[in-house]
Design a protein around this motif. Sequence first.
Motif, PDB file in Angstrom:
ATOM      1  N   ALA A 127       0.853  -1.187   0.000  1.00 44.55           N
ATOM      2  CA  ALA A 127       0.000   0.000   0.000  1.00 44.55           C
ATOM      3  C   ALA A 127       0.888   1.237   0.000  1.00 44.55           C
ATOM      4  CB  ALA A 127      -0.912   0.015   1.225  1.00 44.55           C
ATOM      5  N   ASP A 128       0.560   2.196  -0.863  1.00 49.55           N
ATOM      6  CA  ASP A 128       1.329   3.440  -0.901  1.00 49.55           C
ATOM      7  C   ASP A 128       0.929   4.386   0.223  1.00 49.55           C
ATOM      8  OD1 ASP A 128       2.781   2.630  -3.044  1.00 49.55           O
ATOM      9  OD2 ASP A 128       1.751   3.886  -4.524  1.00 49.55           O
ATOM     10  N   ARG A 129      -0.389   4.554   0.442  1.00 44.66           N
ATOM     11  CA  ARG A 129      -0.845   5.559   1.402  1.00 44.66           C
ATOM     12  C   ARG A 129      -1.825   5.006   2.430  1.00 44.66           C
ATOM     13  NH1 ARG A 129      -3.916   9.392  -0.989  1.00 44.66           N
ATOM     14  NH2 ARG A 129      -4.225   8.310  -2.969  1.00 44.66           N
ATOM     15  N   ALA A 130      -2.117   3.729   2.373  1.00 43.54           N
ATOM     16  CA  ALA A 130      -3.088   3.135   3.278  1.00 43.54           C
ATOM     17  C   ALA A 130      -2.447   1.960   4.013  1.00 43.54           C
ATOM     18  CB  ALA A 130      -4.321   2.696   2.490  1.00 43.54           C
ATOM     19  N   ALA A 131      -3.274   1.124   4.630  1.00 44.11           N
ATOM     20  CA  ALA A 131      -2.763  -0.024   5.369  1.00 44.11           C
ATOM     21  C   ALA A 131      -2.447  -1.172   4.423  1.00 44.11           C
ATOM     22  CB  ALA A 131      -3.785  -0.474   6.408  1.00 44.11           C
ATOM     23  N   GLY A 132      -1.350  -1.864   4.709  1.00 48.45           N
ATOM     24  CA  GLY A 132      -0.978  -3.019   3.907  1.00 48.45           C
ATOM     25  C   GLY A 132      -1.851  -4.219   4.212  1.00 48.45           C
ATOM     26  N   GLY A 133      -1.996  -5.104   3.266  1.00 55.32           N
ATOM     27  CA  GLY A 133      -2.810  -6.297   3.453  1.00 55.32           C
ATOM     28  C   GLY A 133      -2.045  -7.397   4.169  1.00 55.32           C
ATOM     29  N   ASN A 134      -2.784  -8.299   4.810  1.00 59.25           N
ATOM     30  CA  ASN A 134      -2.186  -9.437   5.507  1.00 59.25           C
ATOM     31  C   ASN A 134      -1.906 -10.577   4.536  1.00 59.25           C
ATOM     32  OD1 ASN A 134      -2.432  -8.095   7.985  1.00 59.25           O
ATOM     33  ND2 ASN A 134      -4.509  -8.883   8.287  1.00 59.25           N
ATOM     34  N   ILE A 135      -0.901 -11.398   4.867  1.00 58.87           N
ATOM     35  CA  ILE A 135      -0.577 -12.601   4.096  1.00 58.87           C
ATOM     36  C   ILE A 135      -0.641 -13.791   5.044  1.00 58.87           C
ATOM     37  CG2 ILE A 135       1.154 -13.810   2.730  1.00 58.87           C
ATOM     38  CD1 ILE A 135       2.269 -11.121   1.882  1.00 58.87           C
ATOM     39  N   ASN A 136      -1.486 -14.746   4.727  1.00 60.77           N
ATOM     40  CA  ASN A 136      -1.627 -15.966   5.534  1.00 60.77           C
ATOM     41  C   ASN A 136      -1.354 -17.174   4.645  1.00 60.77           C
ATOM     42  OD1 ASN A 136      -2.746 -14.575   7.968  1.00 60.77           O
ATOM     43  ND2 ASN A 136      -4.432 -14.133   6.568  1.00 60.77           N
ATOM     44  N   ILE A 137      -0.349 -17.973   5.024  1.00 59.88           N
ATOM     45  CA  ILE A 137       0.038 -19.123   4.210  1.00 59.88           C
ATOM     46  C   ILE A 137       0.073 -20.364   5.084  1.00 59.88           C
ATOM     47  CG2 ILE A 137       1.814 -20.141   2.753  1.00 59.88           C
ATOM     48  CD1 ILE A 137       2.737 -17.354   2.032  1.00 59.88           C
ATOM     49  N   SER A 138      -0.621 -21.392   4.642  1.00 59.27           N
ATOM     50  CA  SER A 138      -0.598 -22.679   5.315  1.00 59.27           C
ATOM     51  C   SER A 138      -0.141 -23.723   4.301  1.00 59.27           C
ATOM     52  CB  SER A 138      -1.992 -23.038   5.856  1.00 59.27           C
ATOM     53  OG  SER A 138      -1.995 -24.338   6.416  1.00 59.27           O
ATOM     54  N   GLY A 139       0.947 -24.430   4.618  1.00 62.50           N
ATOM     55  CA  GLY A 139       1.463 -25.389   3.651  1.00 62.50           C
ATOM     56  C   GLY A 139       2.236 -26.501   4.311  1.00 62.50           C
ATOM     57  N   LYS A 140       2.526 -27.526   3.546  1.00 63.94           N
ATOM     58  CA  LYS A 140       3.342 -28.627   4.043  1.00 63.94           C
ATOM     59  C   LYS A 140       4.812 -28.250   3.955  1.00 63.94           C
ATOM     60  CE  LYS A 140       4.359 -33.531   3.362  1.00 63.94           C
ATOM     61  NZ  LYS A 140       4.124 -34.724   2.507  1.00 63.94           N
ATOM     62  N   ASP A 141       5.298 -28.028   2.740  1.00 68.77           N
ATOM     63  CA  ASP A 141       6.689 -27.629   2.509  1.00 68.77           C
ATOM     64  C   ASP A 141       6.705 -26.316   1.739  1.00 68.77           C
ATOM     65  OD1 ASP A 141       7.834 -30.032   3.634  1.00 68.77           O
ATOM     66  OD2 ASP A 141       7.160 -31.069   1.833  1.00 68.77           O
ATOM     67  N   ILE A 142       7.323 -25.300   2.334  1.00 76.05           N
ATOM     68  CA  ILE A 142       7.414 -23.975   1.711  1.00 76.05           C
ATOM     69  C   ILE A 142       8.880 -23.672   1.443  1.00 76.05           C
ATOM     70  CG2 ILE A 142       6.918 -21.521   1.963  1.00 76.05           C
ATOM     71  CD1 ILE A 142       4.643 -22.270   3.848  1.00 76.05           C
ATOM     72  N   GLN A 143       9.207 -23.401   0.179  1.00 76.07           N
ATOM     73  CA  GLN A 143      10.598 -23.164  -0.223  1.00 76.07           C
ATOM     74  C   GLN A 143      10.721 -21.835  -0.942  1.00 76.07           C
ATOM     75  OE1 GLN A 143      11.842 -26.501  -2.609  1.00 76.07           O
ATOM     76  NE2 GLN A 143      11.466 -28.006  -0.990  1.00 76.07           N
ATOM     77  N   LEU A 144      11.588 -20.956  -0.434  1.00 80.92           N
ATOM     78  CA  LEU A 144      11.919 -19.689  -1.081  1.00 80.92           C
ATOM     79  C   LEU A 144      13.372 -19.776  -1.532  1.00 80.92           C
ATOM     80  CD1 LEU A 144       9.641 -19.039   1.161  1.00 80.92           C
ATOM     81  CD2 LEU A 144      10.302 -16.668   0.798  1.00 80.92           C
ATOM     82  N   THR A 145      13.611 -19.653  -2.820  1.00 79.92           N
ATOM     83  CA  THR A 145      14.957 -19.782  -3.371  1.00 79.92           C
ATOM     84  C   THR A 145      15.224 -18.693  -4.398  1.00 79.92           C
ATOM     85  OG1 THR A 145      14.124 -21.344  -5.040  1.00 79.92           O
ATOM     86  CG2 THR A 145      15.039 -22.282  -3.025  1.00 79.92           C
ATOM     87  N   HIS A 146      16.529 -18.397  -4.633  1.00 81.71           N
ATOM     88  CA  HIS A 146      16.963 -17.434  -5.637  1.00 81.71           C
ATOM     89  C   HIS A 146      16.226 -16.099  -5.520  1.00 81.71           C
ATOM     90  CE1 HIS A 146      18.191 -21.334  -7.489  1.00 81.71           C
ATOM     91  NE2 HIS A 146      19.276 -20.637  -7.771  1.00 81.71           N
ATOM     92  N   GLY A 147      16.210 -15.543  -4.316  1.00 81.89           N
ATOM     93  CA  GLY A 147      15.555 -14.250  -4.117  1.00 81.89           C
ATOM     94  C   GLY A 147      14.051 -14.324  -3.976  1.00 81.89           C
ATOM     95  N   GLY A 148      13.507 -15.490  -3.718  1.00 83.81           N
ATOM     96  CA  GLY A 148      12.074 -15.603  -3.481  1.00 83.81           C
ATOM     97  C   GLY A 148      11.654 -14.764  -2.287  1.00 83.81           C
ATOM     98  N   ALA A 149      10.445 -14.182  -2.345  1.00 77.08           N
ATOM     99  CA  ALA A 149      10.058 -13.217  -1.320  1.00 77.08           C
ATOM    100  C   ALA A 149       8.596 -13.368  -0.923  1.00 77.08           C
ATOM    101  CB  ALA A 149      10.306 -11.796  -1.819  1.00 77.08           C
ATOM    102  N   ILE A 150       8.340 -13.142   0.362  1.00 78.76           N
ATOM    103  CA  ILE A 150       6.996 -12.957   0.906  1.00 78.76           C
ATOM    104  C   ILE A 150       7.032 -11.609   1.615  1.00 78.76           C
ATOM    105  CG2 ILE A 150       5.232 -13.816   2.474  1.00 78.76           C
ATOM    106  CD1 ILE A 150       6.357 -16.628   2.077  1.00 78.76           C
ATOM    107  N   ASN A 151       6.331 -10.608   1.068  1.00 76.37           N
ATOM    108  CA  ASN A 151       6.448  -9.232   1.555  1.00 76.37           C
ATOM    109  C   ASN A 151       5.080  -8.613   1.803  1.00 76.37           C
ATOM    110  OD1 ASN A 151       9.008  -8.704  -0.925  1.00 76.37           O
ATOM    111  ND2 ASN A 151       9.274  -9.401   1.155  1.00 76.37           N
ATOM    112  N   ALA A 152       4.938  -7.958   2.953  1.00 68.28           N
ATOM    113  CA  ALA A 152       3.769  -7.121   3.253  1.00 68.28           C
ATOM    114  C   ALA A 152       4.309  -5.751   3.634  1.00 68.28           C
ATOM    115  CB  ALA A 152       2.939  -7.718   4.381  1.00 68.28           C
ATOM    116  N   SER A 153       4.000  -4.730   2.844  1.00 67.94           N
ATOM    117  CA  SER A 153       4.679  -3.450   3.052  1.00 67.94           C
ATOM    118  C   SER A 153       3.753  -2.267   2.819  1.00 67.94           C
ATOM    119  CB  SER A 153       5.887  -3.333   2.116  1.00 67.94           C
ATOM    120  OG  SER A 153       5.467  -3.337   0.765  1.00 67.94           O
ATOM    121  N   VAL A 154       4.152  -1.129   3.412  1.00 69.29           N
ATOM    122  CA  VAL A 154       3.551   0.170   3.151  1.00 69.29           C
ATOM    123  C   VAL A 154       4.673   1.097   2.734  1.00 69.29           C
ATOM    124  CG1 VAL A 154       2.387   2.156   4.153  1.00 69.29           C
ATOM    125  CG2 VAL A 154       1.613  -0.138   4.709  1.00 69.29           C
ATOM    126  N   ALA A 155       4.515   1.752   1.579  1.00 65.94           N
ATOM    127  CA  ALA A 155       5.637   2.502   1.011  1.00 65.94           C
ATOM    128  C   ALA A 155       5.784   3.904   1.589  1.00 65.94           C
ATOM    129  CB  ALA A 155       5.485   2.574  -0.506  1.00 65.94           C
TER     130      ALA A 155
END
Length: 454
Positions: free
Chosen positions: A303-331
């Motif tokens: 979100a640029d000027r408001a509230a950022g959204g939530n991220i909810n992840i449920s999984g068995k195997d979660i793999q982040l590789t080569h710069g993989g990202a999970i991001n919640a941000s306000v700019a």
Amino acid sequence: MFYYGQRKGGDLTIAATESISISGNQGGYTSGIYANAFSDGDAGQVGISTPSLSISDGAAISVLTKGSGDGANVTVNAGTVSLTGEGRITAGTSGSGRGGNISISATDRVYIRGEGLFSRSGVFSNTSGEGKGGDIALSAGALIVENHGTVESESSGQNSGGNIGIKVGRLEIRNGGTINSSGLVEGKGGNISITADESVSISHEEGAAGFSGIFSIGKGKGDAGFISVAASEIKLSGNKSQISTSTEGSGQGGPIQLNAVDIYLAGDAVIKAESTGSGNAGSIDIVSTGLLSINNAAIATRADRAAGGNINISGKDIQLTHGGAINASVAFGGGGGGDVTIDAATLVLLEKSNITANADWGFGGNITIDADAVFRSEDSYITASSNREGQDGKIIVNSPVQDIVNAMVPLRESFLSADELLPERCETRDPEQAGSFVIDSGEGLPPRPDQLLH
């Protein structure tokens, strides 16, 4: 068929035992099937039944209402449906009447291919007046949308856009193909619901124009619609492959819900919910019962000027590789960063991957991770921060196995040669007949160190 009275218009039914082909235009007149209502009466229904329906070269099946009467519904039952060369099936309303619904059922496949960014083929539901847009329902063995083909619901008026419901065995979106819902003024964007028995694949080749994916957009006061995708496998590849909801005005961003066994994101593909206006960004909820792989790709709310959204992840195997990202941000604004919640059996972050919940002026979001094991390389990181006047968020990791960065040792880049390590056999050194030595039992050991165990 054009209807101007106050009573309901007549129905139009076409059945062909082999095929129906609608093609071309000449002298400003477009080939097609039309059922329009221009007054207070409802338009009649349009029914098409054939093993093969082909619409091409600017031809159309079109139903439109401009008065207070409801638009005609279009029902297509076929083996295959092909929309190419700006071929269209369209339902629209520019009055107070409700736009007609479009229902397409194909036992084999629906194929939609445009001819470029401004020469689109597809299925369209539009409202530009007070009436609600009609819904689109599509079922098929396979749906293929490419080269700026589209399934689209749009509201540029005061009421909500129609919903899009898709149920298929397999969905392929590629090279500029889109499934799109948008609210451009006051009306809410329609919802998108997709169910695939097998797979949903979104790909975009380098050099292809536009974006490929599933989009819900709110540009005015109306909220963006939600996106829901359920399949055995969901795969996004290519730097312009997206599943995205966004708001550019005061309306709220739409949520994204994904449910699959395996989910693969690669090559700068992104699943995102963002806000560039005063409305809050939507949330992202993902359930993966197998593998969630984020390889040089991202799951993000922003979100640029408001509230950022939530991220909810449920999984068995979660793999982040080569710069993989999970991001919640306000700019830029004072809204808080969204929270990130991850529940998994194993969580792996390697090769400069990251999980963040950051804010500029507002509070940083919280990150909560529950996993049996968390593996993170030294160049990967997890942060929840506020860059300026806000308070940093909290990071909570509940895992019996974590912080093993110092215990990780890279494997050798080259393997030793077994032939170089082993001496020559006695039989090779002495040309005369040599004796023999027999091992009766190796107790599971292989004859050579480069062979598998017995």
